[in-house]
Design a protein around this motif. Structure first.
Motif, PDB file in Angstrom:
ATOM      1  N   UNK A   1       0.821  -1.215   0.000  1.00  0.00           N
ATOM      2  CA  UNK A   1       0.000   0.000   0.000  1.00  0.00           C
ATOM      3  C   UNK A   1       0.853   1.262   0.000  1.00  0.00           C
ATOM      4  N   UNK A   2       2.178   1.107  -0.073  1.00  0.00           N
ATOM      5  CA  UNK A   2       3.049   2.287  -0.059  1.00  0.00           C
ATOM      6  C   UNK A   2       3.863   2.357  -1.351  1.00  0.00           C
TER       7      UNK A   2
ATOM      8  N   UNK B   1       8.683   4.602  15.207  1.00  0.00           N
ATOM      9  CA  UNK B   1       7.419   4.147  14.617  1.00  0.00           C
ATOM     10  C   UNK B   1       6.194   4.487  15.448  1.00  0.00           C
TER      11      UNK B   1
ATOM     12  N   UNK C   1       5.731   7.454  16.628  1.00  0.00           N
ATOM     13  CA  UNK C   1       5.675   8.909  16.618  1.00  0.00           C
ATOM     14  C   UNK C   1       4.459   9.423  15.847  1.00  0.00           C
ATOM     15  N   UNK C   2       3.869  10.484  16.381  1.00  0.00           N
ATOM     16  CA  UNK C   2       2.795  11.176  15.666  1.00  0.00           C
ATOM     17  C   UNK C   2       3.294  12.495  15.088  1.00  0.00           C
TER      18      UNK C   2
ATOM     19  N   UNK D   1       4.920  15.064  12.659  1.00  0.00           N
ATOM     20  CA  UNK D   1       5.306  15.301  11.277  1.00  0.00           C
ATOM     21  C   UNK D   1       4.765  14.287  10.291  1.00  0.00           C
TER      22      UNK D   1
ATOM     23  N   UNK E   1       5.431  11.325   7.715  1.00  0.00           N
ATOM     24  CA  UNK E   1       6.444  10.283   7.539  1.00  0.00           C
ATOM     25  C   UNK E   1       7.108  10.395   6.173  1.00  0.00           C
TER      26      UNK E   1
ATOM     27  N   UNK F   1      -4.765  -0.585  -1.452  1.00  0.00           N
ATOM     28  CA  UNK F   1      -5.127   0.784  -1.798  1.00  0.00           C
ATOM     29  C   UNK F   1      -3.924   1.498  -2.396  1.00  0.00           C
TER      30      UNK F   1
ATOM     31  N   UNK G   1      -1.058   4.327  -2.629  1.00  0.00           N
ATOM     32  CA  UNK G   1      -0.328   5.030  -1.569  1.00  0.00           C
ATOM     33  C   UNK G   1      -1.007   6.361  -1.255  1.00  0.00           C
ATOM     34  N   UNK G   2      -1.015   6.705   0.038  1.00  0.00           N
ATOM     35  CA  UNK G   2      -1.686   7.952   0.414  1.00  0.00           C
ATOM     36  C   UNK G   2      -0.668   9.082   0.461  1.00  0.00           C
ATOM     37  N   UNK G   3      -1.159  10.287   0.355  1.00  0.00           N
ATOM     38  CA  UNK G   3      -0.295  11.451   0.531  1.00  0.00           C
ATOM     39  C   UNK G   3      -1.120  12.555   1.164  1.00  0.00           C
ATOM     40  N   UNK G   4      -0.468  13.446   1.918  1.00  0.00           N
ATOM     41  CA  UNK G   4      -1.212  14.545   2.529  1.00  0.00           C
ATOM     42  C   UNK G   4      -1.862  15.405   1.457  1.00  0.00           C
TER      43      UNK G   4
ATOM     44  N   UNK H   1      -6.745  21.625   0.838  1.00  0.00           N
ATOM     45  CA  UNK H   1      -6.764  22.182   2.190  1.00  0.00           C
ATOM     46  C   UNK H   1      -7.558  23.479   2.246  1.00  0.00           C
TER      47      UNK H   1
ATOM     48  N   UNK I   1      -4.207  12.868  10.592  1.00  0.00           N
ATOM     49  CA  UNK I   1      -2.773  13.120  10.600  1.00  0.00           C
ATOM     50  C   UNK I   1      -2.010  11.860  11.005  1.00  0.00           C
ATOM     51  N   UNK I   2      -2.591  11.108  11.944  1.00  0.00           N
ATOM     52  CA  UNK I   2      -1.911   9.886  12.414  1.00  0.00           C
ATOM     53  C   UNK I   2      -1.633   8.945  11.256  1.00  0.00           C
TER      54      UNK I   2
ATOM     55  N   UNK J   1      -0.764   9.804   8.323  1.00  0.00           N
ATOM     56  CA  UNK J   1       0.393  10.319   7.582  1.00  0.00           C
ATOM     57  C   UNK J   1       1.657  10.321   8.418  1.00  0.00           C
ATOM     58  N   UNK J   2       1.494  10.201   9.736  1.00  0.00           N
ATOM     59  CA  UNK J   2       2.644  10.242  10.643  1.00  0.00           C
ATOM     60  C   UNK J   2       3.350   8.884  10.617  1.00  0.00           C
ATOM     61  N   UNK J   3       4.557   8.809  11.187  1.00  0.00           N
ATOM     62  CA  UNK J   3       5.255   7.512  11.235  1.00  0.00           C
ATOM     63  C   UNK J   3       4.387   6.393  11.809  1.00  0.00           C
ATOM     64  N   UNK J   4       3.558   6.699  12.814  1.00  0.00           N
ATOM     65  CA  UNK J   4       2.692   5.660  13.392  1.00  0.00           C
ATOM     66  C   UNK J   4       1.791   5.032  12.331  1.00  0.00           C
TER      67      UNK J   4
ATOM     68  N   UNK K   1       2.262   4.839   9.078  1.00  0.00           N
ATOM     69  CA  UNK K   1       3.043   3.999   8.160  1.00  0.00           C
ATOM     70  C   UNK K   1       3.417   2.683   8.826  1.00  0.00           C
ATOM     71  N   UNK K   2       3.804   2.765  10.109  1.00  0.00           N
ATOM     72  CA  UNK K   2       4.155   1.537  10.828  1.00  0.00           C
ATOM     73  C   UNK K   2       2.952   0.610  10.923  1.00  0.00           C
TER      74      UNK K   2
ATOM     75  N   UNK L   1       0.343   0.468   8.869  1.00  0.00           N
ATOM     76  CA  UNK L   1       0.033  -0.118   7.559  1.00  0.00           C
ATOM     77  C   UNK L   1       1.053  -1.188   7.191  1.00  0.00           C
TER      78      UNK L   1
END
Lengths: 256, 612
Positions: free
Chosen positions: A93-94, A111, A113-114, A116, A118, B301, B303-306, B312, B476-477, B479-482, B484-485, B487
């Motif tokens: 999915x990425x 991992x 972290x909320x 910023x 990614x 799905x 890939x997502x992007x902000x 916005x 936002x979560x 899009x954040x590292x969390x 991605x981890x 997914x």
């Protein structure tokens, strides 16, 4: 020289089936070793035990002198062991770049972290890794649309994100074309020599094994039956028996 | 001693209907991989149809004939449902099929209300079996003895059918490997229809059999569903002996609970269930479920992007317009918009859990209702001001999610889903039973917001700020590292773990995070309504959220709140009709069969088609 990986009397039984039985070996830092054996010999089970995905029935695995048996895969990864899977493991999915970015974030332990976005983090190291495996041009493509050989390269980049001291590769070239195989293995051994990384890989293609491995171990019905240089293993009558059955001409293995 | 024996006999008798419904559910799941939520509805239909047939057919033959006929009739109805509805959604993502079965629940509820009316029906006594038999001095109803005898007979017949007939061989083969059976040229369509019909017939028979004990009422569909899920989780999905064992265990336990610890019957059941799962995560006689069966299916799905600046800006304008609603909207519009905002946050929290973490929870109402009750209890018993209650509601819901997640996340796939549902139901019954503290079925009323937020406009703004902020944080979560981890752990857990991702802990955190957000929505809900009732915790509320997430689209980022807005506005309009459940159920089925990617997914596809 002290061993990087030390496996002693490792065994895994499934009921009456002894998938792996009394396997012991050491890996020295910087070594590139192949693990071969016929289908069902226990290669994948052995790999799963090394990575903590399967609990051994008996025996221990030590990495850098510390016991890692019983640790979870994520913990073993953080000690410095990377791995690629027989069925290529990526995150479909990425995008290609995001796959490696995520692996880099995991290596930095960011991992949870909320903070910023990614996709703006770890961009430079991720691109560098993609460059090393020759995937830089495909960075923005979704991983789901990649060709099989490119998936293998992507997974290699993911596995390298943690800068592992030991890389376990389960059939790194399975399903690839012959020229692709040589390319990928040249990349892998090149990285290993640059970084002083140790590699243990399983492989069915004997060309790949004999061209790239410094030494070869042979597993048959769960037991290690040989461990030597490629030439010695090739000449070993027990190995020939396993692969060809007894009474057959050894020339077939020589040709392979 | 006699009392002890009598208790066991009652338990064994109660196990009958439970076993039949559970084995039907198990059978259907094994072959079609559908967790048939409507199974309780077929059980209810069996009871009602049996009741009507008993009024028409005379005598003992009529009585027993009516039971058999009720089973057959429900089986036919089940086969019809499978052919008309489920066949159209087998290709859709697996969990979308659940939404379809939930549509069936709604329709059956209203049809039963239309045909048989709202009053509970008292089941007729079995002819010739009215009295009791004294066993060691204790009275045991004769009918109980019949049930104790009939259940093993049904089980035996089922066993013979599964092991001795060609149909049974196909059923077992399909349970092991569906693709292989199809590859061998077996007509899957009829195999599925037959299995579904058989499973429903069992449920119908169970419903009719318990008539002399329990009668028929409109709540029995959800009541049995919880018990059946518990039985299936304990016994092991797909195992008939497991279903029998667990049905007996739960029923006997229930009877003893009533006798010795009447307040703790439900808790006792759950303690046993948790203990079994700790020991055997796939039930007493179950097999390990193939990973991913209940998770993400279908193509991954994109890939997502902000969002870009233009999007916005558009969203900011829309929010500005919505935020200005008190300046131009009526009081009714304000109240409705507040309700919609709160529901959107609730839906978005479940959407995060499903979409990002791939964790399909059937009991998300536990945290919505949990937050609502936390806020109300704080105000009622601790005299907390609204501000403090709204702060603590998400925290308490989050802690609750940590506790429930700790147990539930030991299981995966359907087991996880059923565990979450069971825990939500446990919470619901706790609130229901502990009336002196929670108000029980009367709920708690008079929980009003602080003076500054008392007006419709002021409270709308409060809800607007908190809900929009909550939804944006959830987004936002992703899009954040969390995100991605999560997914990564969802797409390929083995790869994630081998890269050093703490998969289990990530999922636990996601579960608690989603729970806390649902708790915030629940806290707001209490002050919006000034009251809270146990139905904020019930299965239907969890299902509302699930429906919404699937209607909106799981594999999209906006699916949660878009679905929530459409659903809440839609139900506000639909509930003005007498048979609104029927209308809602039909709408759900309509959308499931026409737009299986959900509203956002379908809109995106249309847009992409327009561009190319």
């Amino acid at each position: 020289m002290t061993a990087l990986l030390q496996v002693t009397h490792l065994a895994r039984h499934y009921g009456a089936l002894r998938a792996v039985e009394d396997v012991s070996f050491d890996l020295a830092p910087g070594e590139i070793r192949a693990l071969i054996g016929p289908n069902g010999a226990g290669k994948s089970t052995l790999f799963k035990m090394l990575m903590g995905e399967t609990r051994p029935t008996a025996g221990t695995v030590s990495f850098e002198g510390r016991r890692i048996t019983g640790l979870r895969p994520a913990q073993i990864c953080r000690r410095g062991v990377g791995r690629t899977f027989q069925i290529t493991g990526t995150w479909p999915s990425m995008t290609v770049l995001e796959n490696v970015q995520t692996a880099c974030l995991a290596a930095r332990r960011r991992t949870f972290s909320l903070m910023g976005y990614a996709r703006r983090q770890e961009v430079a190291p991720a691109r560098a890794l993609l460059g090393i495996v020759g995937m830089a041009e495909q960075a923005e493509r979704p991983a789901a649309v990649l060709a099989y050989g490119d998936l293998k390269r992507l997974e290699l980049a993911i596995a390298l994100a943690n800068d592992p001291k030991l890389l376990l590769m389960d059939e790194p070239t399975a399903g690839m074309a012959a020229t692709e195989r040589a390319d990928l293995m040249n990349t892998v051994t090149g990285i290993a020599r640059d970084r002083g990384m140790t590699i243990l890989f399983t492989e069915h293609d004997m060309d790949v094994v004999f061209a790239h491995a410094e030494s070869v171990m042979v597993l048959d019905r769960g037991r290690l039956i040989a461990h030597d240089t490629p030439d010695a293993v090739r000449a070993d009558p027990r190995v020939q028996a396993v692969y060809l059955g007894t009474g057959l001409d050894a020339a077939a293995l020589d040709d392979a | 001693m006699g009392f002890f024996l009598a208790q066991i006999l009652t338990g064994l008798a109660n196990a009958g209907a439970l076993f039949m419904v559970a084995s039907g559910l198990s059978l259907i799941f094994g072959v079609t991989r559908i967790v048939n939520f409507a199974h309780g509805s077929f059980y209810m239909l069996g009871a009602y149809i049996g009741y009507t047939l008993m009024q028409v057919l005379p005598g003992a033959v009529g009585f027993w004939g009516a039971m058999l006929l009720a089973g057959v009739a429900v089986g036919v109805i089940g086969a019809f449902v499978e052919m008309v509805i489920l066949r159209r959604v087998y290709a859709a993502p697996e969990l979308f099929q659940l939404v379809a079965t939930f549509g069936v629940i709604l329709i059956v509820q209203d049809l039963a209300l239309m045909i048989w009316g709202p009053e509970d029906l008292l089941g007729p006594r079995a002819p010739g079996l009215r009295g009791v038999v004294r066993i060691m001095g204790e009275p045991v109803p004769k009918y109980d003895l019949v049930l104790i005898g009939v259940t093993p007979l049904v089980a035996l017949g089922l066993w013979a059918l599964i092991t001795k007939t060609r149909f049974g061989i196909l059923v077992r083969a399909a349970t092991q490997d569906r693709e292989m059976v199809a590859a061998l040229g077996v007509n899957q369509r009829w195999l599925f229809t037959g299995t579904f019909g058989l499973g429903c017939a069992l449920a119908g028979l169970g419903g009719a059999l318990q008539l002399p004990q329990g009668g028929a009422d409109l709540l029995m569909d959800f009541t049995i569903l919880t018990s059946v899920f518990v039985v299936v989780v304990i016994g092991g999905m797909g195992s008939l002996p497991g279903a029998y064992l667990a049905a007996v265990l739960i029923s006997v336990l229930g009877v003893f609970g009533v006798a010795y610890l009447p307040q703790s019957t439900l808790a006792l059941t759950f303690v046993v269930m948790v203990a079994v799962l700790m020991w055997r995560p796939f039930g007493l006689l179950g097999r390990e479920e193939v990973a991913g069966e209940a998770g993400q299916v279908g193509p991954p799905e994109d890939p997502i992007r902000p969002a870009g600046w233009s999007v916005r800006a558009g969203v900011a304008l829309a929010l500005l317009a919505l935020g200005a609603l008190p300046l131009y909207g009526s009081d009714f519009a304000l109240v409705l918009a507040t309700d919609i905002l709160i529901f959107c946050l609730f839906a978005a929290s479940l959407h995060f859990l499903l979409g990002q973490a791939g964790l399909v929870s059937f009991g998300h109402a536990a945290f919505y209702g949990g937050g609502a009750y936390a806020a109300a209890l704080l105000v009622r018993h601790a005299g907390a001001p609204m501000e403090l209650a709204l702060l603590l509601a998400p925290l308490i819901a989050g802690l609750l999610a940590l506790a429930i997640g700790w147990v539930s996340l030991r299981a995966t796939g359907v087991y996880f889903a059923m565990l979450t549902l069971a825990f939500a139901q446990l919470l619901w019954s706790l609130v229901w039973q502990w009336a002196e503290f929670t108000g029980g079925s009367d709920g708690m009323v008079g929980i009003w917001p602080a003076d500054w937020a008392g007006g419709n406009a002021a409270f709308f703004w409060l809800a607007f700020v908190l809900c929009v902020a909550g939804i944006l944080v959830l987004r936002h979560a992703a899009h954040a590292p969390l995100g991605y981890a999560l997914r990564a752990a969802r797409d390929n857990p083995a790869r994630a773990a081998a890269s050093g991702l703490a998969v289990a802990r990530l999922q636990w955190v996601a579960f608690a995070f989603a729970g806390a957000m649902a708790g915030l929505a629940g806290g707001l809900f209490v002050f919006a309504k000034g009251s809270v009732f146990p139905n904020e915790l019930e299965i239907a509320r969890s299902f509302d959220a699930l429906i919404v997430v699937f209607l909106g689209g799981v594999k999209t980022l906006s699916g949660g709140w878009v679905g929530g807005a459409v659903f809440e506005a839609g139900t506000d309009w639909l509930t003005r009709f007498e048979y609104w459940r029927l209308a809602l159920g039909l709408t759900v089925l309509f959308i499931v069969t026409l737009a299986p990617q959900g509203i956002v997914g379908a809109a995106r596809r249309l847009w992409q088609r327009g561009r190319s």
